[in-house]
Design a protein around this motif. Structure first.
Motif, PDB file in Angstrom:
ATOM      1  N   TRP A   1       3.360  -9.858   2.744  1.00  0.00           N
ATOM      2  CA  TRP A   1       4.194  -9.692   3.942  1.00  0.00           C
ATOM      3  C   TRP A   1       5.415  -8.830   3.669  1.00  0.00           C
ATOM      4  O   TRP A   1       5.964  -8.226   4.590  1.00  0.00           O
TER       5      TRP A   1
ATOM      6  N   SER B   1      -0.653 -14.175   1.069  1.00  0.00           N
ATOM      7  CA  SER B   1      -0.030 -15.475   1.312  1.00  0.00           C
ATOM      8  C   SER B   1      -0.518 -16.511   0.312  1.00  0.00           C
ATOM      9  O   SER B   1       0.280 -17.215  -0.327  1.00  0.00           O
TER      10      SER B   1
ATOM     11  N   GLN C   1       5.572 -18.476   3.363  1.00  0.00           N
ATOM     12  CA  GLN C   1       4.172 -18.075   3.529  1.00  0.00           C
ATOM     13  C   GLN C   1       3.476 -18.940   4.569  1.00  0.00           C
ATOM     14  O   GLN C   1       2.704 -18.441   5.392  1.00  0.00           O
TER      15      GLN C   1
ATOM     16  N   TYR D   1       4.489 -17.794   8.084  1.00  0.00           N
ATOM     17  CA  TYR D   1       3.687 -16.682   8.596  1.00  0.00           C
ATOM     18  C   TYR D   1       2.285 -17.153   8.981  1.00  0.00           C
ATOM     19  O   TYR D   1       1.755 -16.768  10.041  1.00  0.00           O
TER      20      TYR D   1
END
Length: 555
Positions: free
Chosen positions: A77, A125, A163, A166
């Protein structure tokens, strides 16, 4: 015996370049597809034996799956690809690679479970989650001061929570893995509900906040490390995403009341090395030129400056920047100058973009569709703009090194400007009274910084203020990777990601009528057409390769 894999990097600049030093993974991660092993390895039992090794492991958690060099699919990310290229899926930017680019396919009505961008974010992630899980399981075995252990644990818990933030926002339901798994366990893991993921992020961030130092307590050598404000900001994002506006307001108010962060007077410098450690930048992706460089210049510089010009701001974003007196843009207004589209505009337009005739890095940017000899001519074929605009944001134009390896500019993940705009949004959506004082402390502080200097907003009616605030958020945070999440949480994809998209206007172009694929009454260059599917494209599919390994993930 488990094996700990480590890629060495110089440690003398350890905390200044947290993302640049070490990549660490373990032999078991959330899923077989997520295993990625560098070539160097230590026996795990021999690793967790010293404070220096604990620092190496902490750096590995910060780096996660970040890769260096040019990339077109995000590994994490927080790479430049993961942040800036996310905008290709929005109404903010277009990918020069064309309609078939997998970033574009996220929102043009053709998203499928084999999309490699979705897989890149997923893999990144769970790789970071696996690193964090291993760290938290072993750090107590290291003989070192307990206060250092506690801080490290809080940092890694924060990283793991981000993580899952997201994951909860883009996939909703997904595996919640909080311990190292055997391969068999990893390949048979169940999905947790979105509510379970959100509850976990909430709990983890609150615990991290209590143990992390405040931003103002970080020393210069600790630039890049997590702070209370960083964790609070992610908690505020979580509450905004879940429409818990009263809780979001309270969290953002905590950051404001701590008083460690500012709205920097110089907007443009926030994104270049000279001022990247401004206290407006609460948390950033860290780069170090020459060793772990930011390759965005190679991808986004115009051809005249030896770049690949992959990042093309959309006309709808450019037009969202009004005039410098705060009034909306109009092509019919005499202040609008087709020959200098930066004239009389919101200064952030000039700081963020380049346009036909603008100067970039000491060169004239010539993208006029009639100028066939220019390497940056607006066409559908050259390695040049597809919208009539290019990117200036994030670049020190005095930079003269290798575009792929030598640029060290950080990319902000959280800025204080976001905090203030989010606080105002939370107050507005919670139904609280909007006062002029609140406006002055939030949106007007952002747009009134010395280098922008727009007049204050005085609108206090919520229904009228809402579009003003959303536009301010869009133009202030442009190309910083937040627009797609905003579109999803506001539920406006079927409004802003459907139909034809246009670039810059060229009313005096001779070639425009025969070269633009569609003709516009305002002579704007045709860019693309999107067909966002509400209720489909705002929830990402779990990657097909993951479901093939573990069919339960497809349920």
């Amino acid at each position: 015996m488990n094996t700990l894999y480590i890629k060495y990097f110089p440690t003398s600049m350890f905390f200044k370049f947290l993302f640049t030093a070490i990549l660490m993974t373990v032999t078991v991660s959330c899923d077989k597809e997520l295993e990625q092993f560098p070539s160097n390895a230590f026996a795990k039992d021999n690793f967790w034996t010293s404070e220096s090794n604990a620092n190496i492991a902490l750096t590995g958690a910060y780096r996660g799956a970040v890769e260096y060099g040019t990339q077109v699919v995000p590994s994490d990310w927080w790479t430049y690809c993961g942040i800036v290229f996310m905008e290709f899926a929005t109404d903010n930017a277009y990918d020069r690679r064309g309609d078939n680019s997998t970033q574009n396919r996220l929102t043009n009505g053709t998203l499928l479970p084999n999309n490699n961008v979705v897989k890149g974010y997923w893999d990144g992630s769970y790789q970071r989650i696996a690193i964090c899980n291993d760290f938290l399981e072993n750090i107590e075995n290291v003989e070192m001061d307990q206060s250092k252990i506690d801080r490290m644990k809080a940092e890694v818990s924060f990283l793991r929570a981000t993580q899952y933030f997201y994951i909860s926002q883009f996939w909703g339901s997904a595996p919640l893995v909080t311990a190292t798994l055997t391969p068999d366990e990893a390949n048979n893991v169940d999905k947790a509900s979105k509510a379970e993921l959100v509850a976990f992020v909430d709990s983890e961030l609150k615990a991290a906040i209590s143990a992390l130092p405040a931003f103002g307590e970080l020393s210069a050598s600790e630039a890049g490390r997590a702070s209370k404000q960083a964790a609070l900001a992610f908690l505020g994002r979580l509450y905004l995403g879940e429409n818990d506006f009263a809780a979001a307001s309270a969290v953002y108010k905590q950051i404001i009341d701590m008083g460690d962060n500012i709205i920097d007077p110089d907007y443009q410098s926030l994104f270049i090395p000279s001022n990247e450690n401004s206290s407006e930048n609460i948390f950033s992706s860290q780069y170090f030129g020459g060793q772990a460089g930011n390759s965005l210049p190679q991808h986004a510089y115009p051809a005249v400056a030896s770049g690949w010009h992959i990042v093309n701001p959309q006309g709808s974003l450019a037009d969202a920047y009004g005039f410098d007196d705060g009034t909306p843009l109009s092509y019919d207004d005499p202040r609008f100058d087709y020959d200098d589209m930066g004239a009389n505009r919101d200064p952030r337009f000039r700081y963020n973009f380049i346009w036909d005739g603008a100067t970039f890095s000491g060169r004239i940017y010539d993208c006029h569709p009639d100028h066939t000899e220019s390497v940056d001519q607006l066409t559908y074929s050259k390695q040049a703009t597809r919208t009539g605009y290019g990117l200036r944001k994030f670049f020190d134009e005095s930079f003269s090194g290798n575009l792929r390896t030598d640029y060290g500019g950080n990319i902000p993940i959280i800025r204080y400007a976001e905090v203030l705009l989010s606080y105002l949004e939370a107050e507005l959506e919670a139904g609280n009274t909007i006062t002029q004082q609140l406006l002055d402390e939030t949106i007007n502080a952002v747009r009134g910084r010395a280098s922008v200097g727009l007049p204050p907003i005085t609108e206090t009616d919520p229904a009228t203020l809402r579009p003003i605030l959303r536009n301010e958020r869009r133009i202030e945070l442009a190309l910083e990777g937040q627009r797609l999440w905003d579109i999803f949480r506001w539920g406006i994809g079927d409004e802003v990601l459907v139909g034809d998209f246009w670039g810059a206007p060229f009313p005096n172009s001779t070639l425009y009528p025969t070269t633009s694929k569609k003709i516009d009454a305002q002579s704007r260059w045709y860019v693309t057409t999107k067909n966002f599917r509400e209720g489909v494209d705002d929830v990402w599919p779990i990657p097909e390769s993951e479901v093939n390994v573990n069919p339960k993930l497809g349920n």
